[in-house]
Scaffold this active site. Sequence first.
Site, PDB file in Angstrom:
ATOM      1  N   ARG A  23      -6.632 -33.074  -2.632  1.00 33.33           N
ATOM      2  CA  ARG A  23      -5.652 -32.707  -1.508  1.00 33.33           C
ATOM      3  C   ARG A  23      -4.777 -31.748  -1.816  1.00 33.33           C
ATOM      4  O   ARG A  23      -4.074 -31.266  -1.084  1.00 33.33           O
ATOM      5  CB  ARG A  23      -4.998 -33.977  -0.911  1.00 33.33           C
ATOM      6  N   GLU A  28       7.989 -33.273  -9.142  1.00 36.40           N
ATOM      7  CA  GLU A  28       9.315 -33.380  -9.118  1.00 36.40           C
ATOM      8  C   GLU A  28       9.910 -32.212  -9.690  1.00 36.40           C
ATOM      9  O   GLU A  28       9.739 -32.020 -10.978  1.00 36.40           O
ATOM     10  CB  GLU A  28       9.687 -34.678  -9.983  1.00 36.40           C
ATOM     11  N   ASP A  48      21.726 -23.349  -4.102  1.00 42.65           N
ATOM     12  CA  ASP A  48      20.012 -22.943  -4.233  1.00 42.65           C
ATOM     13  C   ASP A  48      19.952 -21.663  -3.694  1.00 42.65           C
ATOM     14  O   ASP A  48      20.451 -21.171  -2.441  1.00 42.65           O
ATOM     15  CB  ASP A  48      19.135 -23.695  -3.472  1.00 42.65           C
ATOM     16  N   ASN A  49      19.250 -20.751  -4.510  1.00 45.55           N
ATOM     17  CA  ASN A  49      18.967 -19.204  -3.888  1.00 45.55           C
ATOM     18  C   ASN A  49      17.387 -19.176  -4.150  1.00 45.55           C
ATOM     19  O   ASN A  49      16.793 -19.729  -4.952  1.00 45.55           O
ATOM     20  CB  ASN A  49      19.725 -18.375  -4.737  1.00 45.55           C
ATOM     21  N   HIS A  62      21.881  -9.539 -14.668  1.00 42.36           N
ATOM     22  CA  HIS A  62      22.937 -10.062 -13.940  1.00 42.36           C
ATOM     23  C   HIS A  62      23.675 -11.272 -14.809  1.00 42.36           C
ATOM     24  O   HIS A  62      23.238 -11.943 -15.448  1.00 42.36           O
ATOM     25  CB  HIS A  62      23.041 -10.419 -12.643  1.00 42.36           C
ATOM     26  N   ASP A 170      21.821  -2.002 -10.292  1.00 38.28           N
ATOM     27  CA  ASP A 170      20.994  -2.437 -11.643  1.00 38.28           C
ATOM     28  C   ASP A 170      20.703  -1.030 -12.463  1.00 38.28           C
ATOM     29  O   ASP A 170      20.709  -1.292 -13.635  1.00 38.28           O
ATOM     30  CB  ASP A 170      19.692  -3.100 -11.342  1.00 38.28           C
TER      31      ASP A 170
END
Length: 182
Positions: A23, A28, A48-49, A62, A170
Amino acid sequence: MKIEKTEIEGVLIVEPQVFGDARGYFMETWNEEAFDAAVGHPVRFVQDNESRSSYGVLRGLHYQRGEASQAKLVRVIAGEVLDVAVDLRRSSPTFGKHVAVVLSGENKRQLFIPRGFAHGFVVLSPTATFCYKVDNTYQPQSECSLRFDDPALGIQWPVPKGDLKLSAKDLAGLDLADAVVF
């Protein structure tokens, strides 16, 4: 969840346990208790990004300096990248060294990058969706960038230089010798 130490103290490879059948699969991706035990101290992520990029896009290297420094837990949910963390902790025996790990939707690996590191990645697949947790909010006035091709870093980016796509920010990154470090 399997946690693997890297050659640089504090940088960890996280391999979730994947349960798959006809399936699909279940895994996790984050467990605070297990993660804190592996790291040896609590890490409280606050944001969160997510980004999506095409082949050859190089984002980085960065970091945020001072109190704005961020620890990150990064992963790729679709596609493949080479992910790089550079040690900017002047007192570290691995100062200026880096860890490079392939992260992909297939291998489901994650990389934990503690505070005091610059971070970047280059997309190896046609596109990649990159997700990461941070333990401090973004503060633009504290943002810094290292030059991705600084010879002092010795990073072997696997995309030909002519195929790389970088932002103006950058492209203007500093050499390690000129950067603000920890």
